[in-house]
Each structure stands twice: as structure tokens, then as C-alpha cells.
Design an enzyme around this catalytic site. Structure first.
Site, PDB file in Angstrom:
ATOM      1  N   SER A   1      31.304 -22.589  17.702  1.00 42.80           N
ATOM      2  CA  SER A   1      32.587 -21.735  17.468  1.00 42.80           C
ATOM      3  C   SER A   1      32.496 -22.630  16.090  1.00 42.80           C
ATOM      4  CB  SER A   1      33.536 -21.581  17.948  1.00 42.80           C
ATOM      5  OG  SER A   1      34.607 -23.309  18.498  1.00 42.80           O
TER       6      SER A   1
ATOM      7  N   SER B   1      30.216 -25.818  21.231  1.00 41.65           N
ATOM      8  CA  SER B   1      31.025 -25.292  19.693  1.00 41.65           C
ATOM      9  C   SER B   1      30.723 -26.235  18.913  1.00 41.65           C
ATOM     10  CB  SER B   1      32.005 -25.156  20.027  1.00 41.65           C
ATOM     11  OG  SER B   1      32.142 -23.651  19.649  1.00 41.65           O
TER      12      SER B   1
ATOM     13  N   LYS C   1      38.323 -28.106  10.705  1.00 40.93           N
ATOM     14  CA  LYS C   1      38.961 -26.469  11.467  1.00 40.93           C
ATOM     15  C   LYS C   1      40.612 -25.785  11.176  1.00 40.93           C
ATOM     16  CE  LYS C   1      36.440 -24.884  15.410  1.00 40.93           C
ATOM     17  NZ  LYS C   1      35.953 -24.538  17.461  1.00 40.93           N
TER      18      LYS C   1
END
Lengths: 487, 494
Positions: B160, B184, B79
Site C-alpha cells: 500500500s 506494504s 505516508k
């Protein structure tokens, strides 16, 4: 109670002073990063990723900084809070990389304490207690440099993240002199403890000065805060100026605005920086990157055990050993002097004799040479030997002075100088009696005057005899023999 | 041999160890898939050299007869919130566009130390603020899943960590790192039919991970199944002296202790999680989950978490408050974007840089956070929210007297279409309703796929555990996984 009053056109005013002192914690590393803290390094050479607030960087408390603040609190006999917490003070400025300063608003490390301040230079036992409200630990900001480029400002982050103690006094001071005495005493305690070098010129200690005025006996007036004043003298000047300015405003029918002011050392005056209306909203909240600071018994014990003897205790010890209160005050006013004097005592010197000698002879010599006690050419052990030679009668006071001069010049030991230069005083009664006889013979008129009651002439005979002996006669023996000879 | 990229973390690790294929073969196969999947927009940066470098090191070590590292032969997606040395790290924002950190986050460093390699940096909601990936400055990720109705409407991969979920679901990587502040990891895992676990707060170091809300942010793995999550989490977790909130504890051997036997375990079903307007399909899945737990030998108990309804408002005070302060460092002074209009002063530079550099959702949260911390509002909002947080913690403490883990749906709906909720921030925030309470208390929680809705879209079940008891969470997840037998995969259209 201070009787310092400002004489206004409409009567007397009293000034009320509180100080917030920012003291840089003596530590090799910053408060929340491992970066170094040396003064005067190349710009941005002492900056870690944390100090520059790079993305994802986190603060980790430096235990040594916490320890120094706790020791300082202990030296001020303050409440040590076993549970404290760091808060963020949010504001934008180019010298503040994180966009917030990590400080302690809600739960400071150290609570209520006090400082005994001497209010009479002549009498160190005449003191006043100034309350310390709290000590909290916080990060310093960086520094903007406006003189490096015609249109741009540069940022030096060397100081960014350096640990500061903010020592907040109660509004207990009532004159510039008291504020000066408070600052000097605080600086002295910090130096004894070793938690701050107290060097105001290098910025490792600076004060925010809160001043208000009132009619004696009335409630506190509105205060102003003069920021970042960096010497004891300037603090006193700022108070004087600010207090009379406030009196002028009030007597002119105006009101004091709560505001932040700046001190100008060139003019000795203060000017407005920003008023309460445009004061920042700092949006303080607990720093979520840090856990609350919890101190255990072992840590507190260690802090306490590592505290040195503090100035007041030292002064009382000296006095108990026979040192005059004045000398005791002088000898403890700077930690370096006290350390030197303690070494002298440890080398076996008598406290009273040694204190008089240090206050008169040593300080005089250092003054003359323009040296501080840290680079005194004579060591405490050497001085102790000199004083021993005086105490055992080997040297008279004046011979000791001569020997000391040679010691300062050559660095040689007193015994060696006495030996080589034959400066030993004599108690040889035969030799002294012979000289006395000559003096009496040569001054028959004065002898007659003396014998008819003019006692003051005794000093003349001592002087003549000593002169004849080349200054090496034991003054006690001379006195004794003269008295006998003059009848 | 089957396609190497169908293998998960355990499959790759074991295949590499047995000599079925080389680490280089695996890294090349995944890198090729990554480079062909641009339509998903899951990767912001591709780093095949990193993956190949780690693979070659693994191959050399094996040739030299060395004991293979735990993740040797496993390439991963990272990420973009994790700082990676020498590789652009932007948190999918404009303000950090072009920022290349000279340091490596602790979590990614732990993964490289374990032998894993990096296929690239994964797209995400900007600064991890969002539940759909629509707040990324670099365009939203598109879910590999599509509804069965033939509309081909592009769907949200969740957020997210939407790049992570899409990439794992599309088999572009066997596993990915995610971060979870209010859901997330779990919500995007649920939206894409994969597993993801947020460990106990403090298990994974936050050092080098771009902060959103410091007291909530926690890294965790996202992968095809529970075992893969256990393997990755073991490598990611561990005490880090550079993070003052890191837990000074040894990392348990989660994989070795995996067991789907729930005998003697009590599974709590919180009544307050039956929210209004929850789709019947989600209710039905939840009931199925309860049956699976029972089938695995667990005792089912109903529990009450009475302050649940206050969790979301409290979260949307605390997280923005911390964010408003955490994001103050993006000021144009030292790195990242700087907008300096002609003749502008410092304040102008701040205003221009931040106005241009942050997206609307990030600005919204900075504004909310600034507001709730400001003088006169602090007690009414922030202090109150912290009290709620304490009450929610107490709810869980009381629940743990009755049960060992909690079972809930992960999200109140299946994946929605891009654009469907982006105009209504409140509707978007409601996505977090089941995931936020455990975040506020720092509890371990995971999502595992349970089934498909009528449109053929995945639905997830969430397991919440006691602090530090990731093992029970993983074990319950495994029990569901074995019974749900979730095999559905998106059909490749990209």
C-alpha cells in the site's frame, strides 16, 4: 435455604436470581486513557483523544484500575488470574466511539469467589453463601442526550472509557430479599475496599438482574435479563414483578422468552427491550492493541497488603470484644460507621459500653438531626471522653444524656460542660442520706407498704431521692443507701 | 555540483553538515520537484512550509554553532496513514476526507525531533488495503517506471505504500515513511527499485498511525539504499508509553554498525518459497542473491518453513478481522464524512456514511472480517488462523537454529500494469505471498533492489531476520546492495 415462594394458581413457584453488577472503579483516570472521571462535569469536558476514538489512538491500561479490581477480587476471596486478556465486544451505537467496548470475555481478571450474605436481620450470624462467578474489567460507554434539541440527539463522552468492574454472581439467590442483601453486602465490601463508591444514584453501581422461576426442585427455567437497575429497592421490585409475570405466563400455558427487559421505576414493572433473536452478534475477539495482562508477585502482594479489615472480620472482632451480635452487625454495615466506631475504640472506650451508646444515643441523635456519621458534630475522641465520665461514675446515664445534648449543640468537650454547668453526679453519702430521710418521712404509708412486701415501690423511692438530688446523685449509691434505710 | 535531489538521506545530511548547501536549498529543491511531479499522483498534500520551517531551524542552529540533529537538512515524504498535526490525514479514503488531526503521530514526531521536515502527505492504498495503490480514493499513484516495450502502460508502484515508493524512486524525496501490514513497505520498494525495511513489531510506535490490522501494522522507512533506511529507522523507532505493544528497548545504532561482511553468517534459503508459476527471472535473481551472499562470506543453508502455504489464508483472516473492528470508529458521528439523509435515523446514517465513505476493497475486507468473527464461524476461521500463526512462528524458530537470516524474493512478479489485477482480488492478494509470513510473526524484513527484468523493471530480494535483529537484516541487505550494484533509475516522463 430461602422459603420464599410465589403462590400461583397451580401451586408454588421458586424464583432463581443471578446479578451482574457494574461497579465504577474508583480512580482518577479512565481505564485506557488519562482523562478524568469526576461525576457531574460539563458534557464532553473529560474526554481524551482515546475516549473519542480519534484515528490512530491506542488504549494503554491504567494500572490503578487493575489494582482496584484485583483488591476487590481478594476481598471476595476470589481466584485472581495472573494472566488475563482484554477482548473487543463489537457493536455500533452513537455512545460507543470505538465501535467496540474493550471488555474481558474469555480470560477475566478475577475468577470464582463468594459473598456471605445475612439472611436474618435479627441474627447477623445466619448467613448464606452466594457464589461470585467472575469479575472482569471493561470500559463504560458514553451517554446520549435526547432533550437538548427538538430533532437531534447529542452525545456526552465523559463516561466513555471509565473503568467498570462487572461482578457476576452465580444464580444462587432465591428471593428478592436475598438479592437485596447480596447487593447491600457487595456494596459494603466495595466501599470498605475503596474500589467503588457504591453510589447507585450517580450510576457508579448498577445491576443487570437475571430472573427465572421453576417448581421447587426442578431444573432452572428460562431466564430474562432486566438491564441497568439502579437501586437496591428497584432490584427487589424488578425481581418481584418479573417473577410473578413469569409465573402468570407459565400458568397461562405460555413460555418464557429469553430476552432483555427494562425496568420502569415509576410503575415497578419490566417490559421487553429485545429478544434473543435480534440479539447482537458481538464478534468478540482478543484486542490486538493490548498485550495480555500479567500480574507479578510483588503487585499481588501489594494489593493484598493494602486491603483493609473487611466487614465480616470486623464484626467478629467486635463480637469478641463484647459487642452484641446485633450491634456488631449494625456497626459494620457501613464503612463510615465502622471507621467512626474504630476511632472511638482507639480513644480508649470499652467496646460493649461504646457500642450500646453508639447504637442508642449517637444514632438517635443523628437521626434527629438528619445528619450522617461523616458529619457528626461530635468527634470520636469527644465521645470517648463522655463515655469515660460515665464509666468512672462522674456522670449518671441521665446526666450523660444531658451533657451529650449540649455537646451536639455547642461542640464543646464533655469535661468542660460538666465543669461549667455543675452536672457532675454526687456520691456524697451524707447529702444523699439526708434526702432519703426526708423522702421516708414524707411517705410513711408507702414505706409501710414496701416493708409488707410491695417490692415494686423501691423504684418510687429511687425516683423521689434522685428528684430531690436534682438528678445528680450516683444511682448506685442511692440504691445502696435506700436499701439500708428501708431495711 | 550534481543535482541536490539525487542525494539520499546520508548524502543530504552529510552535505548539510559539511556546509556544501543549506537545509533551505535542499528543502526548496525537493519541494520544487514535488510540485512538478503531479502526473505521478504520489502526493495528496504538499507541505513545503513544513519542510522549509524545519530547514530554516536547522540552518539557524548550524549558524549558532549547535550540534546538528541526526536528520537536520533532510526533508521527507510521509505516508498519509500517519496523523500529522494541522495537515489533512485521510488514509486515502473518502470517509476521512478533510480530516485534520490536532495531534502528531509518534513516528512523525520522532522524525521532526530529529530535525527532518515534511514535503507532503503521500498517496496510498485506502486504509493501507491493497498492493497496487489502485484502492486510493484520490486516484492511483503511477509508477515512475515504464516497460521497455514502448507501450507506456501505466504501472503499479506497489502498495500500500505506493506514494512512498514512487516518490523515492522518482527522487521527489530522499526518503519516506511507509507502513507494512503484510508487505506494504517491501513489495512497493521491490516494484520501484528502492530499499525498505519493516522492523520488528513494536520497534515503531503505532500511536497516531491510522490502524489497519493492529497486530501486524508496523511503520518503517523507504529510501534509496540500505544506509538511508538504517538512518531513518533509528529516528523513527523507540519506546512509546502511549502504545501498549511498543517495545521498551533502546534503539540500536544500526547505521554505525552497518557491515557487508557476512563471514560467519548463515543465510537460509526456504524451499517452500519456490512457488508455482514464479517467473524464471525471479528464480534467477534469487540464485544471484544466493551467490552474492556466498561472495560476501556467508554460508548458505537450505531451510524448511513447512507452514508457509497457510500463511496467506491465515493473514487474510486475521488482518480483515482486526480491520473490521478497527474501522468501526468511522461512523459519521464525531469526525470525517457524515451522510445523513433527510429524516434518517442513526442506523441510516451509519449505512449511508459507510457505504459512501469506504471503497470496494475496504468494504470487502470489512465484510470478510465481520464474517470470520461472527458467532459460529469464529473458531473455524479466526481461532484456526491464530493456530496457523503459532505454527508459522515455530517454523521460523526452527529455521533460526540453522541460519541467521533468510533470503527470498520480495514479490512473485515485477510491477504489473494498473488495472491488470484489480478485477481479481485473489491474484492481487498473491502478491503478498513472500512478505506475509514474516508479518504474521512480527519479524524484521527488508527489500533491496537486485536487478531488472526483461522489461527493464526492478526486482527485489527480501531478507528476513530474527526478532530484534534488524542489524543482520540491514547488513545482509548491504551485502546484496554492494554486489547487485543497482543503479537503474526511471527516466523522467512526468
Amino acid at each position: 435455604m430461602s422459603d420464599y415462594r410465589i403462590q400461583g394458581a397451580t401451586g408454588e413457584w421458586e424464583v432463581v436470581i443471578g446479578l451482574e453488577v457494574h461497579a465504577q472503579v474508583t480512580s482518577n483516570a479512565k481505564l485506557f486513557s488519562g482523562a478524568a472521571t469526576a461525576f457531574g462535569a460539563e458534557p464532553n469536558s473529560q474526554v481524551s483523544l482515546v475516549d473519542a476514538a480519534m484515528p490512530g489512538m491506542l488504549p494503554v491500561p491504567n494500572k490503578e484500575c487493575i489494582r482496584q479490581a484485583v483488591r476487590t477480587g481478594m476481598a471476595l476471596e476470589a481466584q485472581i488470574n495472573r494472566w488475563s486478556r482484554f477482548d473487543r465486544k463489537n457493536y455500533f451505537y452513537a455512545d460507543l466511539p470505538q465501535g467496540y467496548q474493550i471488555s474481558q470475555l474469555y480470560h477475566p481478571l478475577v475468577g470464582e469467589g463468594a459473598i456471605e450474605v445475612a439472611v436474618d436481620e435479627k441474627n447477623p450470624d445466619a448467613t448464606k453463601t452466594i457464589g461470585v462467578e467472575r469479575i472482569h474489567v471493561e470500559q463504560d460507554a458514553g451517554k446520549l442526550m435526547h432533550d437538548q434539541h427538538p430533532t437531534r440527539s447529542y452525545v456526552d463522552l465523559n463516561r466513555s472509557g471509565v473503568a467498570l468492574m462487572e461482578i457476576v454472581s452465580r444464580p444462587d439467590m432465591r428471593s428478592p430479599a436475598e438479592a437485596g442483601a447480596y447487593l447491600r453486602k457487595l456494596r459494603n465490601v466495595l466501599r470498605y475496599v475503596g474500589s467503588c463508591d457504591g453510589n447507585m444514584e450517580e450510576g457508579s453501581m448498577r445491576a443487570d438482574v437475571n430472573v427465572s422461576v421453576r417448581r421447587p426442585g426442578e431444573p432452572f427455567g428460562t431466564r430474562t435479563e432486566t438491564k441497568n437497575v439502579n437501586s437496591v429497592r428497584f432490584v427487589m421490585q424488578a425481581i418481584e414483578h418479573e417473577a410473578s409475570r413469569q409465573v402468570d405466563v407459565l400458568e397461562g400455558g405460555g413460555q418464557i422468552v429469553q430476552e432483555t427487559r427494562l425496568f420502569n421505576p415509576d410503575t415497578g414493572t419490566t417490559r421487553s427491550m429485545r429478544s434473543k433473536e435480534d440479539a447482537h452478534d458481538y464478534r468478540y475477539f482478543p484486542d490486538p492493541d493490548l498485550l495480555p495482562l500479567e500480574l507479578d508477585d510483588a503487585f499481588l502482594e501489594e494489593c493484598r497488603a493494602s486491603l483493609p479489615e473487611l466487614p465480616d472480620a470486623k464484626r467478629r472482632r467486635y463480637e469478641a470484644a463484647g459487642v452484641s451480635p446485633y450491634n456488631a452487625g449494625v456497626l459494620t454495615a457501613e464503612v463510615e460507621t465502622a471507621r467512626w466506631f474504630d476511632a472511638l475504640l482507639e480513644a480508649g472506650s470499652d467496646a460493649k459500653q461504646a457500642s450500646n451508646w453508639v447504637a442508642a444515643e449517637l444514632f438517635g441523635a443523628l437521626n434527629r438531626l438528619g445528619r450522617s456519621i461523616e458529619d457528626c458534630p461530635v468527634s470520636p475522641a469527644q465521645a470517648a471522653e463522655l463515655l469515660k465520665l460515665v464509666a468512672d461514675g462522674t456522670l449518671s446515664g441521665s446526666l450523660a444524656k444531658q451533657v451529650f445534648e449540649v455537646m451536639l449543640e455547642t461542640g464543646d468537650d464533655a469535661g468542660k460542660i460538666v465543669e461549667e454547668r455543675g452536672l457532675k453526679q454526687t456520691s456524697d453519702t451524707g447529702a444523699i442520706e439526708a434526702e432519703i430521710a426526708k423522702v421516708i418521712a414524707a411517705n410513711a404509708d408507702k414505706v409501710a407498704e414496701y416493708r409488707s412486701g410491695k417490692d415494686k415501690l423501691f423504684g418510687f423511692f429511687v425516683g423521689q431521692t434522685m428528684k430531690a438530688m436534682g438528678g445528680k446523685a450516683n444511682p448506685g449509691v442511692v440504691n445502696e443507701l435506700l436499701k439500708k434505710a428501708l431495711g | 555540483m550534481a543535482d541536490i535531489t539525487d542525494l539520499g538521506v546520508a548524502g543530504l545530511r552529510d552535505g548539510f553538515r559539511s556546509g556544501a548547501f543549506s537545509a533551505r536549498e535542499a528543502a526548496e529543491a525537493f519541494s520544487a520537484k514535488v510540485s512538478r511531479a503531479k502526473a505521478l499522483n504520489a502526493f495528496l498534500v504538499e507541505t513545503p512550509d513544513h519542510a522549509l520551517g524545519q530547514a530554516d531551524a536547522a540552518d539557524r542552529a548550524r549558524a549558532a554553532g549547535e550540534e546538528p540533529k541526526p536528520l537536520a537538512g533532510v526533508p521527507l515524504g510521509i505516508k498519509d496513514l500517519f496523523a500529522t498535526r494541522g495537515v489533512a490525514t485521510t488514509a486515502a479514503s473518502h470517509i476521512l476526507e478533510g480530516f485534520t488531526p490536532p495531534y502528531e503521530s509518534t513516528v512523525t514526531q520522532n522524525l521532526w525531533n530529529a530535525g527532518a521536515g515534511m514535503l507532503g502527505k503521500l498517496n496510498m492504498d485506502q486504509f493501507a488495503m491493497g498492493s497496487s495503490n489502485e484502492t486510493s480514493y484520490f486516484g492511483n499513484v503511477i509508477s515512475p517506471w515504464r516497460r521497455k516495450d514502448g507501450s507506456n502502460a501505466p504501472l503499479a508502484p506497489g502498495g500500500s505504500s505506493g506514494g512512498s515508493s514512487a516518490a523515492v524512486a522518482a527522487r521527489l524525496c530522499p526518503g519516506a515513511t511507509g507502513t507494512d501490514t503484510g508487505g506494504s513497505i517491501r513489495q512497493p520498494a521491490a516494484f520501484t527499485g528502492i530499499s525498505g525495511i519493516k522492523p520488528t513489531y513494536g520497534r515503531c510506535s503505532r500511536w497516531g498511525t491510522i490502524a489497519f490490522a493492529s497486530s501486524l501494522d508496523q511503520a518503517g522507512p523507504m529510501a534509496q539504499d540500505v544506509r538511508d533506511c538504517a538512518i531513518l529507522l533509528e529516528a523513527m523507532a523507540g519506546f512509546d508509553p502511549k502504545d501498549a505493544t511498543s517495545l521498551q528497548l533502546d534503539v540500536p545504532r544500526w547505521e554505525a554498525n552497518l557491515s557487508s561482511d557476512m563471514k560467519g553468517k548463515r543465510v537460509g534459503v526456504p524451499v517452500e518459497y519456490r512457488v508455482d508459476n514464479m517467473p524464471e527471472e525471479i528464480e534467477a535473481l534469487w540464485r544471484k542473491g544466493v551467490e552474492w551472499m556466498r561472495g560476501a562470506g556467508a554460508e548458505i543453508v537450505e531451510v524448511s518453513l513447512p507452514h508457509t502455504k497457510y500463511a496467506l489464508p491465515a493473514y487474510y483472516i486475521i488482518a480483515p478481522a482486526e480491520a473490521s473492528s478497527n474501522l468501526a470508529r468511522y461512523d459519521g458521528v464525531r469526525y470525517g464524512l457524515r451522510d445523513l439523509p433527510d429524516g434518517a435515523g442513526l442506523q441510516d446514517m451509519y449505512a449511508a456514511t459507510r457505504a459512501d465513505g469506504f471503497g470496494p476493497e475496504v468494504k470487502r475486507r470489512i465484510m470478510i472480517g465481520t464474517y470470520v468473527l461472527s458467532a459460529g464461524f469464529y473458531d473455524a476461521y479466526y481461532t484456526q488462523a491464530q493456530k496457523v500463526r503459532a505454527l508459522i512462528a515455530r517454523d521460523f524458530e526452527q529455521a533460526w537454529e540453522k541460519c541467521d537470516v533468510l533470503l527470498t524474493p520480495t514479490a512473485p512478479s515485477a510491477a504489473f500494469a494498473l488495472g491488470e489485477k484489480s478485477a481479481d482480488p485473489i491474484a492481487m492478494y498473491l502478491n503478498d505471498v513472500f512478505t506475509v509470513p514474516s508479518s504474521l510473526v512480527g519479524l524484521p524484513a527488508m527489500s533491496v533492489p537486485g536487478g531488472l527484468d526483461k522489461q527493464g523493471l526492478p526486482l527485489g530480494l527480501q531478507i528476513i531476520g530474527k526478532a530484534l535483529d534488524e542489524q543482520s537484516v540491514l547488513n545482509a541487505g548491504l551485502a546484496i546492495e554492494e554486489r547487485a550494484d543497482f543503479k537503474a533509475r526511471p527516466e523522467a516522463w512526468w
